[in-house]
Design an enzyme around this catalytic site. Structure first.
Site, PDB file in Angstrom:
ATOM      1  N   ASP A 134      13.738 -39.381 -24.778  1.00  0.00           N
ATOM      2  CA  ASP A 134      13.561 -38.153 -25.559  1.00  0.00           C
ATOM      3  C   ASP A 134      12.391 -38.391 -26.522  1.00  0.00           C
ATOM      4  OD1 ASP A 134      14.050 -35.846 -27.253  1.00  0.00           O
ATOM      5  OD2 ASP A 134      16.098 -35.787 -26.476  1.00  0.00           O
ATOM      6  N   ASP A 194      10.064 -29.655 -22.845  1.00  0.00           N
ATOM      7  CA  ASP A 194      11.076 -29.118 -23.753  1.00  0.00           C
ATOM      8  C   ASP A 194      10.393 -28.128 -24.708  1.00  0.00           C
ATOM      9  OD1 ASP A 194      13.594 -28.946 -24.911  1.00  0.00           O
ATOM     10  OD2 ASP A 194      13.246 -30.601 -26.293  1.00  0.00           O
ATOM     11  N   GLU A 202       9.926 -22.389 -25.180  1.00  0.00           N
ATOM     12  CA  GLU A 202      10.270 -20.950 -25.195  1.00  0.00           C
ATOM     13  C   GLU A 202       9.086 -20.092 -25.627  1.00  0.00           C
ATOM     14  OE1 GLU A 202      12.163 -23.464 -26.360  1.00  0.00           O
ATOM     15  OE2 GLU A 202      13.386 -23.390 -24.553  1.00  0.00           O
ATOM     16  N   ARG A 224      12.905 -26.506 -19.940  1.00  0.00           N
ATOM     17  CA  ARG A 224      13.988 -25.802 -20.635  1.00  0.00           C
ATOM     18  C   ARG A 224      13.840 -24.298 -20.476  1.00  0.00           C
ATOM     19  NH1 ARG A 224      15.457 -27.227 -26.749  1.00  0.00           N
ATOM     20  NH2 ARG A 224      13.863 -25.675 -27.242  1.00  0.00           N
ATOM     21  N   ASP A 257      21.036 -27.598 -24.694  1.00  0.00           N
ATOM     22  CA  ASP A 257      21.707 -28.472 -25.657  1.00  0.00           C
ATOM     23  C   ASP A 257      23.191 -28.154 -25.790  1.00  0.00           C
ATOM     24  OD1 ASP A 257      19.220 -29.501 -25.915  1.00  0.00           O
ATOM     25  OD2 ASP A 257      18.760 -28.478 -27.788  1.00  0.00           O
ATOM     26  N   HIS A 296      22.953 -37.118 -20.797  1.00  0.00           N
ATOM     27  CA  HIS A 296      22.044 -37.058 -21.942  1.00  0.00           C
ATOM     28  C   HIS A 296      22.850 -36.871 -23.213  1.00  0.00           C
ATOM     29  CE1 HIS A 296      18.616 -36.377 -24.415  1.00  0.00           C
ATOM     30  NE2 HIS A 296      18.711 -35.071 -24.476  1.00  0.00           N
TER      31      HIS A 296
END
Ligand SMILES: *[C@@H]1O[C@H](CO)[C@@H](O)[C@H](O)[C@H]1NC(C)=O
Ligand SMILES: *[C@@H]1O[C@H](CO)[C@@H](O)[C@H](O)[C@H]1NC(C)=O
Ligand SMILES: *[C@@H]1O[C@H](CO)[C@@H](O)[C@H](O)[C@H]1NC(C)=O
Ligand SMILES: *[C@@H]1O[C@H](CO)[C@@H](O)[C@H](O)[C@H]1NC(C)=O
Ligand SMILES: *[C@@H]1O[C@H](CO)[C@@H](O)[C@H](O)[C@H]1NC(C)=O
Ligand SMILES: CC(=O)N[C@H]1CO[C@H](CO)[C@@H](O)[C@@H]1O
Length: 849
Positions: A355, A469, A472, A542, A558, A616
């Protein structure tokens, strides 16, 4: 209404909607289930006065919704005859019809477009496309490549009727007469920033419409699903990371036929389901451009949808292995220790991830020079063990110069890749590293810059795939560091549900393209990886949008370490399989909050059947990789991961079918049993392909699980014991080290002796497992290639083997004779064919007993 003579006289009739109020009787006849919300604005307590100012009906409903007009029967709704468009002319075209829609009365939203062009395109026998556009000015259209039909469908499975006054489209299935679409149920709106289309639904069985956390089957009781890509931990009733304005619906009457609908629009929108059953699409930009897919079965609907948005890519083989990750390993040595520990226990692991904590001060394309100093060595070590390395990248590029400069930002500025304010200055938001600029991935120059960055980093850390990640895109400030400008785009007359937080509208193109960001970043990333590595690209994103599957897979975000989150992951996985992103899975054992051993074991068993299997964990939580648990738990996890590896040939073949035919990999039961209404709501069980049924335990403290068995003969995968079901629920034993798997009659599935990585097991013998049907037959297939070269199908570098079992000697086969679940241990019923004829080298078959 007034008859229209010409466009000239039309203009004279335009007025501001100051009409008489609807007759109370007219309002009263509208049944609650068919009241279409005339006052959908959130946060407004709708009064009679406000409602009547819109010339709508006001009737406080018998049920009391939490906020009137929202998630309940609307109190303010359109009366019959509310002004809408009229169809004034229709002409035939090469592909269908074109028509003109006009409207004389303005609505209560600004900038009505009073004349519209309608295009009906009979693209194929199973696909109808409808476009409603502004003939006088071009409007934003979603920049994804869709097929262009060249001739009109010759024998369409649908018929289209047009209603002139008010305008409406009625689409029927020719064979049954079923009404699949009827847009006359509520007025059509087409204003610059408010476009609304309603239709009846043919049944209450509707699926798709991601990305939301919900059951697989949507609730149609005043359920508003907002579409606007958004960084938020999965919670009910809120829009999440991706946007997919597509639904699959069953036709009325449980006949097993299904159809689909896709609105090709990327603007922020609300999709309202109501018990009519009916649906309303309410978007704040773009055009109305939609497709209807005729199936006739659910799987064909998905295939037809994916023909439009693109079939998913064939994944690189190791994408289907076991991935391990966490936020907060803290160092490359600690990450490496986990890998070594997995090896010591002989637990399968194909890929290790990091990550954001591997980065130097959260900067993309860097690694922490002290804590992660051994990262390049770790990656080399992974490679020497046939393992792979994937790390996270965020789109936000730090705009603050760290010491020594920062090439990605400097070079990005030099090449003009960053999104600007309307005045041309770089727009600055705030993400992990602090102040950041955002690359504009809609531009090829940006793709080239992204490639160069990846290449420079790869020269230091030879990673194998990317985890994209925060795309958006997410920002920790609204708009930008200077807030949001005060423009029409920032203040649309109607704001769909949660669309205000994080990176907001900013510029006219972002207003339209916000929800495409993850798609475009995935496209840039997949292109760069292919070019750099010369292999199939591995990207997990994502944020997603239709056609995403061509470039990446997806993880469900998440989620929390809760039993409920494990359960909803099945709906998420099945939904993304419908949406053409079959490479999908949730964070095994849960991301945030502390997991517990039993949950983690059960989740690993379920996760072994996610098409994408990754454990994860969040920062500051105790480790949750398999070695972190007791010997019993560890061993149960190891067994389920070995079981997954043993099924790799089946899984890989299913992905081939997804890639070439748009099939689902993880498949809802209703796809295989569309006439069995009892399967329509099932999201606690699923299939791999058409035959392997997975019945996971989703509750704590139990050693059994209840599963539904559609009618037919089923075999316990481990023992070969048969169950003949009439279509019934059965209670199955499920001790902690067991996940129930059943093979449907008539299947031949390829398996392989597993090992700790798919690379190692790729040299192991393949086997076939066959579950004979009542008449002693079965069939299946295997697709096999080198697992990583690009376009092996197109270049003929593959093997495709079809297996067929036919009965040869009748005395070898006696079908099960029990109608109830009474497993009989008998070799006569064992599904495993142990014949050298079907198994290339040896005869042992892996069963985790
Ligand atoms: C249909 O054809 C007529 C006559 O050629 C023409 O006046 C009209 O504009 C056409 N309408 C559309 C929608 O193309
Ligand atoms: C379409 O909807 C309208 C309005 O509800 C209704 O009057 C009409 O009968 C419907 N048409 C069909 C074919 O179902
Ligand atoms: C990581 O491990 C290596 C080899 O054992 C050691 O030389 C190095 O100091 C360690 N690095 C850190 C940051 O602990
Ligand atoms: C932003 O503006 C700069 C010049 O002001 C220009 O070079 C750059 O191309 C613009 N960025 C984008 C993504 O259009
Ligand atoms: C994997 O293969 C190695 C070498 O052939 C063997 O020693 C080991 O037992 C195998 N592991 C499993 C889990 O089958
Ligand atoms: C396990 C879990 O809760 N899964 C949910 C995680 O979030 C996705 C959306 O990103 C939902 O679809 C899943 O149901």
């Amino acid at each position: 209404t007034t008859a229209l003579i010409s466009l000239g006289s039309l203009l004279l009739l335009v007025c501001d909607g100051s009409r008489a109020l609807p007759e109370p009787q007219a309002c009263g006849v509208v049944p609650e289930a068919w009241r279409f919300d005339c006052y959908p604005e959130r946060g407004v307590v709708v009064t009679r006065e406000l409602c009547e100012a819109r010339n709508c009906c006001f009737i406080p409903a018998s049920s009391f919704p939490p906020a009137p007009g929202r998630n309940g029967v609307p109190w303010c709704f359109y009366p019959p005859g509310f002004p809408s468009y009229s169809l004034v002319s229709v002409n035939a075209t090469d592909l269908g019809q074109t028509g003109t829609l006009v409207k004389t009365v303005k609505t209560y939203y600004p900038k009505d477009i009073l004349t519209l062009q309608l295009e009906l395109l009979y693209e194929t026998d199973h696909r109808l496309r409808v476009r409603i556009t502004d003939p006088s000015e071009s409007r934003f259209e979603v920049p994804i490549a869709v097929p262009k039909a060249t001739e009109k469908a010759s024998s369409p499975a649908y018929s289209v009727e047009l209603s002139n006054e008010p305008f409406g489209i009625i689409v029927k299935r020719t064979s049954t007469g079923a009404v699949l679409l009827n847009t006359t149920v509520a007025p059509l709106f087409y204003c610059d920033q408010f476009l609304q289309l309603s239709s009846s639904l043919s049944s209450q069985y509707i699926y798709g419409l991601g990305e939301h956390r919900s059951s697989f089957l949507h609730d149609i009781h005043w359920n508003t699903l907002t579409m606007w890509a958004r960084d938020v931990a999965p919670t009910e009733l809120t829009n999440l990371y991706g946007v997919h304005p597509f639904y699959l619906a069953m036709d009325e009457g449980g006949t097993g036929t299904a159809h689909g609908f896709f609105l090709l629009n990327s603007n922020a929108m609300d999709v309202v389901l109501q018990p009519g059953p009916a649906i309303t699409w309410r978007t704040i930009g773009g055009i109305l451009d939609f497709y209807v897919f005729l199936g006739p079965d659910p799987a064909s609907v998905i295939g037809q949808y994916l023909e439009v948005v693109g079939y998913p890519a064939m994944p690189v083989y190791w994408a289907l292995g076991y991935h391990l990750c966490r936020w907060g390993y803290g160092s490359s040595n600690a990450t490496w220790d986990v890998v070594k520990n997995m090896r010591n226990y002989g637990i399968p692991q194909d890929v290790q991830w990091n990550d954001i904590d591997y980065m130097d001060r959260s900067l993309d394309f860097t690694f922490d020079p002290t804590a992660f100093s051994t990262l390049p060595d770790m990656v080399k070590d992974l490679h020497s063990h046939g393992q792979r390395y994937v790390m996270m990248l965020d789109p936000g590029i730090s705009s603050v110069q760290p010491e020594g400069g920062y090439w990605p930002y400097d070079e990005g500025l030099r090449r003009g890749v960053f999104i600007n304010h309307t005045d041309g200055s770089t727009l600055i938001g705030k993400v992990w590293p602090g102040l950041t600029a955002f690359p504009d991935f809609s531009d090829d120059v940006t793709h080239e810059w992204w490639y160069d960055n990846l290449k420079r980093f790869h020269d230091k850390v030879p990673f194998d795939g990317l985890w994209i990640d925060m795309n958006e895109p997410s920002s920790f400030v609204d708009g930008s560091t200077v807030g949001c400008p005060d423009t029409e785009l920032e203040n649309p007359p109607y704001t769909p549900g949660e669309t205000h937080t994080h990176l907001s509208h900013l510029t006219s193109s972002h207003y339209n393209m916000h929800s495409l960001y993850g798609l475009l970043e995935a496209k840039a990333s997949a292109r760069a990886l292919k070019r750099m590595l010369g292999k199939r690209a591995f990207v997990i994103s994502r944020s997603t949008f239709p056609s995403q599957g061509q470039y990446s897979g997806h993880w469900l975000g998440d989620n929390r370490s809760h039993w409920k989150d494990m359960y909803t992951s099945i709906a998420g996985m099945l939904t993304f399989n419908l949406l053409g992103v079959p490479l999908v899975g949730a964070d095994i054992c849960g991301f945030s909050e502390q997991t517990e051993e039993e949950l983690c074991v059960r989740w690993t068993q379920l996760g072994a059947f996610y098409p994408f299997t990754r454990n994860h964990n969040s920062i500051d939580q105790k480790p949750q990789d398999p070695p972190a648990f007791s010997p019993r738990a560890r061993s149960a996890m190891k067994q389920s991961l070995l079981l997954r590896s043993s099924l790799f040939p089946l899984l890989y073949t299913l992905f081939h079918r997804a890639h070439t035919h748009g099939h689902t990999v993880a498949r809802p039961l209703l796809f295989e049993f569309p006439k069995d209404v009892r399967t329509y709501g099932i999201d606690r069980q699923f299939l791999w392909g058409k035959s392997l049924m997975v019945t996971p335990v989703l509750d704590p403290g139990v050693d059994y699980v209840v599963g539904y068995f559609p009618q037919g003969l089923w075999y316990d995968y481990y023992t070969g014991d048969s169950i003949r079901s009439k279509g019934e629920e059965l209670r199955l034993k499920a001790p902690l080290d067991h996940i129930n798997l059943h093979l449907r009659e008539g299947a031949v599935i390829p398996t392989q002796r597993p090992n700790t990585t798919l690379f190692v097991s790729s040299g192991q013998p393949l086997h076939l497992v066959s579950s004979l049907s009542e008449d002693g037959s079965a069939g299946g297939e295997l697709f096999w290639d080198d697992g990583e070269s690009i376009d092996t199908l197109e270049t003929d570098q593959y093997a495709h083997v079809v297996f067929t079992v036919v009965k040869v000697r009748s005395d070898h086969y006696r079908p099960g004779s029990s109608d109830h679940y009474r497993p009989v241990r008998s070799d006569h019923y064992r599904p495993v064919l142990r014949s050298d004829q079907y198994a290339p080298t040896t005869t042992d078959q892996y069963a985790p007993t």
